[in-house]
Design an enzyme around this catalytic site. Sequence first.
Site, short mmCIF file in Angstrom:
data_model
loop_
_atom_site.label_atom_id
_atom_site.label_comp_id
_atom_site.label_asym_id
_atom_site.label_seq_id
_atom_site.Cartn_x
_atom_site.Cartn_y
_atom_site.Cartn_z
N ASP A 1 -48.23 33.52 -134.76
CA ASP A 1 -49.57 34.19 -134.16
C ASP A 1 -49.91 35.25 -134.80
O ASP A 1 -49.07 35.97 -135.67
CB ASP A 1 -49.22 34.43 -132.85
N ASP B 1 -52.74 37.95 -133.65
CA ASP B 1 -53.17 39.06 -132.72
C ASP B 1 -52.00 39.39 -132.10
O ASP B 1 -51.65 38.69 -131.25
CB ASP B 1 -54.17 38.81 -131.99
#
Length: 175
Positions: free
Chosen positions: A10, A12
């Site tokens: 991922d 963020d």
Amino acid sequence: MTNLASIAIDMDGVLADVYAQFYDMHLAETGEEIPQTSMQGVTEHAAFPLLEKHVRTAGFFRNAKVMPSAISVVERLNQRYEVFIVSAAMEYPNSLLEKYEWLQEHFPFITWKQIILCGSKSPIATDIMIDDHFKNLNVFRGSKSYLFTQPHNIFADPGRHLRVNDWDELASYLL
């Protein structure tokens, strides 16, 4: 086709320090400091009242700081695994170009073929997933999942996911 194990990482809250970005933008706009303790155990929307405005502001995703040790660990992971950077970017379409440019600046060893900017992460079929949100990890069907600690998930039971607090700890498991 490769025989390497694959990893979905991922952006963020895992690679990009969006908490620092929200905090800095809130402080600059309002002059108010948000205590760290008030961010713990609540959603990002609850912790940062101007979140929707800030994520729609040009430069929000482009100017986020990189999480400590993320570059060096991801570079080493990229030598041992088939790495994909997977980010839900469709909710904020301006983020598409900014996230791509941010990756090119900070992770130049990640090619365009390793970047997946999507709406839902449920179709992601890697062996391993690293994320800070249960909504992504809980639908993941791979063999290992790592919950990257952030204030919004700090008090949550990681369940079947292994909690990691930073990139150095994650390296100790995967390298």
